[in-house]
Enzyme design. Structure first.
Site, mmCIF file in Angstrom:
data_model
loop_
_atom_site.group_PDB
_atom_site.id
_atom_site.type_symbol
_atom_site.label_atom_id
_atom_site.label_comp_id
_atom_site.label_asym_id
_atom_site.label_seq_id
_atom_site.Cartn_x
_atom_site.Cartn_y
_atom_site.Cartn_z
ATOM 1 N N THR A 167 28.837 1.212 -40.320
ATOM 2 C CA THR A 167 28.915 2.316 -41.126
ATOM 3 C C THR A 167 29.648 2.056 -42.365
ATOM 4 O O THR A 167 29.521 2.632 -43.392
ATOM 5 C CB THR A 167 29.538 3.630 -40.145
ATOM 6 O OG1 THR A 167 28.431 3.804 -39.014
ATOM 7 C CG2 THR A 167 29.477 4.898 -40.890
ATOM 8 N N ASP A 227 19.829 3.078 -41.627
ATOM 9 C CA ASP A 227 20.583 2.892 -40.720
ATOM 10 C C ASP A 227 19.983 2.696 -39.323
ATOM 11 O O ASP A 227 18.789 3.197 -39.014
ATOM 12 C CB ASP A 227 21.680 3.964 -40.675
ATOM 13 C CG ASP A 227 22.754 3.588 -39.710
ATOM 14 O OD1 ASP A 227 23.044 2.577 -39.111
ATOM 15 O OD2 ASP A 227 23.190 4.855 -38.895
ATOM 16 N N GLU A 228 20.536 1.881 -38.555
ATOM 17 C CA GLU A 228 19.865 1.614 -37.169
ATOM 18 C C GLU A 228 18.275 1.234 -37.299
ATOM 19 O O GLU A 228 17.609 1.958 -36.557
ATOM 20 C CB GLU A 228 20.059 2.996 -36.388
ATOM 21 C CG GLU A 228 21.419 3.370 -36.245
ATOM 22 C CD GLU A 228 22.363 2.394 -35.152
ATOM 23 O OE1 GLU A 228 21.593 1.349 -34.720
ATOM 24 O OE2 GLU A 228 23.433 2.829 -34.670
#
Length: 731
Positions: free
Chosen positions: A37, A217-218
């Protein structure tokens, strides 16, 4: 590169290099605890502060509102008071905005509705009524699960067999219902956004110009539709940055496709790859053990994690005689470790929490079941306890109301209201009022027959499960009574027909309730049904212990993204972790290994692993085999306890299960099926399953310990089972 910029300050060399590479496609492989993050938010700040990109030209997508809010908050802090206009949202939220703006191009009403889970289930039921399909034979949630799976895989027109034809018909009716309401479900939000971007060059180019910088993200958790969305938004400029870790891809059961991250360089030519390998969470020995495990997987890119905090303690591996000893070991060590910080107990299945919960309650250690509720508070457990309560006392009006239409029997609110009216007027119980209405044929025809069958079921269970008035013992013991309830009520079969991840979890919880009944019979042989219900009621009153929660219990899937000072990973046995459902495919086994890796890398300072040589499975005691994953851990990183040197408890010990043979050595090959069962199971014979009832063997695959058998159960269908974990008995 201005290393004095707030956007680059405080980053390690790997992170700084990844943050600064803004042009073209970029893959950032972020190992566990490596500051994923941090890199995303610093990258947004770098674009705005150092490169002069207007923040409204940046789009960042993730999976949860919580993650999106955290990314936004941290990016705003880095901008030092400058307003952040970047769109930071979940995939679904972004698609809603896109479709509202492009409704005409997408062929939608701009005020379209979004159907949640309950709305979707109601739409499936409406489609089924149009096809005259029985909900008892065809659970609506199963259709909904199949429809969602097809959408996620972009298989909206698959017709593999007769069952798929039926799914297609229900799916057609389901979409008719949604269109009539001008509604979209969650899957439609993705698919319709992809369709409008793919089919309308004007719309696609406008959104590419609007967001020339895209961050995901992810990425290892994206499904096919999300991949297509990203591909269309990236555009010719290709300023696409994805962050993820293939070693933490654990959601294939809900559509995630690990190929998206593994094939990134192929899908986006010229992509640069950066590895974040400096770990800020765990000690080196924990990382080395976890890395040695996941390195056995073939489908990975690989990385070498380096701990900032030093070598740390050895990984503790405890070998327990049974699940009772395992729970005692966990709870006793928890009492010590919680003073040093947060402790997590992780397990593969929710049902495994029961003994840990009971042990923590006995020691009065506050705990919280994260991502779920306590064992005795789970819906399916409370449903079966409701049956037990009504069997013991038919005048229990709360239990009657809870289970009279569970599983669904067509006894709706109007029928229950009529029963309540008669009960009030004649000053009697709901049970007696129902009997009067049945005897007088005063219920509608559609309710009369199911109510009569329900009462007959309860009466049968009372005859078999409650001691006679003359003091003669009940025909069925407590464990057998629970199994009989699941059989006669059709509850187990109804869950099996759903054939979804949720229904499988609920079946596992019911199997654990059978084990709880067997445990109670062993410990309190004279207490009976009333004592068991008293104990369950007392154990469910845990809210008063949750004011301070340094101990958390959760599944491995729920633990992803979290971290704790100490972690217990319990039940490392073949059939549990790896789960028996994964043993039929190499891909499934690799995902189970990644799941174990995720659990191990949640630990900051202390990692404890455990397995039990004996465990109750479907209410029957089985010798077990330790997980193959334990053999894949380097011996020099392990500190072992328990095992063969520990003497077994005496036969007189009340904790000793009655069906465990004290003469069996712990050195026995614990995973083997019994030879008689191995020889007996063949096509054509009848077998009994603890939850599905009696079925016919259709075929058998293999001859070793892991041989599989396909059994057809009436009202449930064909089930493929690993024989030694299924609890089968030849009839």
């Amino acid at each position: 590169m201005d290393e004095t910029s707030p956007a680059l300050a405080g980053l390690n060399p790997e992170q700084r290099e990844a943050v600064s590479a803004v042009a073209g496609p970029v893959l950032i492989l972020a190992g566990a605890g490596s500051g994923k993050t941090r890199v995303i938010t610093h990258r947004i700040a770098h674009l705005v502060l150092d490169l002069g990109v207007a923040s409204e030209r940046v789009l960042a997508v993730t999976f949860t509102n919580k993650a999106a809010e955290e990314m936004r908050r941290r990016a705003e802090a880095l901008l030092g008071g400058r307003g952040l206009q970047a769109q930071v949202s979940t995939f679904h939220s972004f698609c809603v905005r896109l479709l509202r703006r492009e409704a005409r191009a997408a062929g939608l009403d701009p005020g379209f509705l979004i159907y949640d889970d309950d709305d979707q289930l109601a739409a499936v039921r409406q489609a089924m009524r149009g096809l005259d399909l029985s909900e008892k034979l065809h659970p609506p949630r199963r259709f909904l699960s199949r429809i969602s799976a097809r959408k996620n895989a972009a298989r909206t027109h698959a017709r593999d067999d007769e069952a798929d034809d039926l799914v297609s018909e229900v799916m057609k009716g389901y979409h008719t219902v949604l269109r009539a309401a001008s509604a979209l479900d969650f899957d439609d939000l993705l698919l319709r956004a992809v369709a409008v971007l793919e089919g309308d060059p004007r719309v696609r180019e406008a959104w590419q110009r609007r967001f020339p910088y895209l961050l995901v993200d992810e990425y290892q958790d994206t499904n096919r539709a999300q991949y297509e969305l990203v591909r269309h938004l990236a555009g010719p400029a290709g300023n696409l940055t994805v962050v993820g870790d293939e070693d933490q891809s654990i959601y294939s059961w809900r559509g995630a496709d690990i190929s998206n991250i593994l094939d990134f360089e192929h899908d986006f030519p010229g992509a640069r790859v950066f590895r974040l390998e400096q770990n800020y969470r765990s000690s080196q020995r924990i990382l080395d053990a976890a890395s040695a495990l996941v390195a056995r997987n073939e489908r990975r890119k690989g990385k070498t994690l380096r701990a900032v905090k030093g070598a740390g303690e050895l990984v503790r591996l405890h070998e327990a005689m049974d699940e009772f000893e395992e729970a005692a070991w966990v709870t006793e060590r928890t009492a010590t470790l919680r003073a040093k910080g947060r402790v997590a107990v992780l397990f593969r299945m929710n049902a495994q929490s029961r003994l840990i919960e009971e042990g923590l309650l006995r020691l009065r250690i506050p705990y919280l079941v994260l991502g779920g509720v306590g064992f005795y508070e789970r819906r399916e457990v409370k449903d079966v306890l409701g049956y037990l309560r009504l069997v013991l006392n038919p005048r229990d009006g709360v239990a009657f109301r809870r289970i009279v239409n569970v599983p669904p029997r067509g006894l709706g609110a109007k029928t229950l209201d009529e029963i309540d009216r008669v009960a009030r007027e004649r000053a009697t119980s709901a049970w007696e009022a129902a009997a009067l209405l049945v005897d007088e044929a005063a219920l509608p025809a559609r309710a009369l027959s199911p109510m009569r069958r329900f009462r007959e079921t309860i009466e049968t269970l009372r005859r078999e499960g409650v001691p006679a008035a003359d003091g003669a013992p009940a025909a069925l013991g407590l464990r057998a009574l629970v199994e009989r309830i699941l059989e006669l009520s059709g509850y187990g079969a109804a869950l099996a027909r759903e054939d979804s991840q949720e229904s499988q979890d609920r079946l596992e919880n019911l199997a654990e309730l059978i084990a709880a009944a067997a445990d109670y019979e062993t410990r309190e042989p004279a207490a009976g049904l009333a004592g068991f219900l008293d104990r369950a009621a007392l154990l469910s009153e845990t809210d008063r212990l949750k004011d301070d929660v340094p101990v958390l219990l959760m599944t491995l899937h729920a633990a992803k993204g979290l971290e704790f000072e100490a972690v217990f990973l319990v039940g490392l046995e073949e059939g549990l972790l790896p789960h028996s459902r994964s043993l039929t495919s190499a891909e499934g086994l690799e995902e189970e290994r990644r799941l174990c890796y995720v659990g191990m890398t949640r630990a900051r300072d202390a990692l404890q692993l455990s397995w039990a040589r004996s465990r109750q499975v479907f209410g029957q005691r089985r010798l077990t085999e330790k997980s193959r994953f334990l053999d894949e851990l380097p011996e020099e990183l392990l500190e072992k306890s328990g095992g063969l040197f520990k003497l077994p408890p005496r036969r007189s010990d009340p904790a000793w299960p009655r069906d465990r043979d004290p003469t069996v050595s712990a050195a026995v090959d614990t995973g083997s099926s019994t030879p008689s069962l191995t020889r007996a199971i063949r096509p054509g014979i009848k077998v009994r399953h603890p939850l599905f009832g009696v079925g016919t063997v259709l075929r058998r695959e293999g001859d070793g310990d892991d041989f599989k058998v396909t059994v057809s159960f009436p009202g449930v269908g064909a089930k493929k089972l690993v024989a030694r974990y299924a609890g089968l008995e030849v009839v």
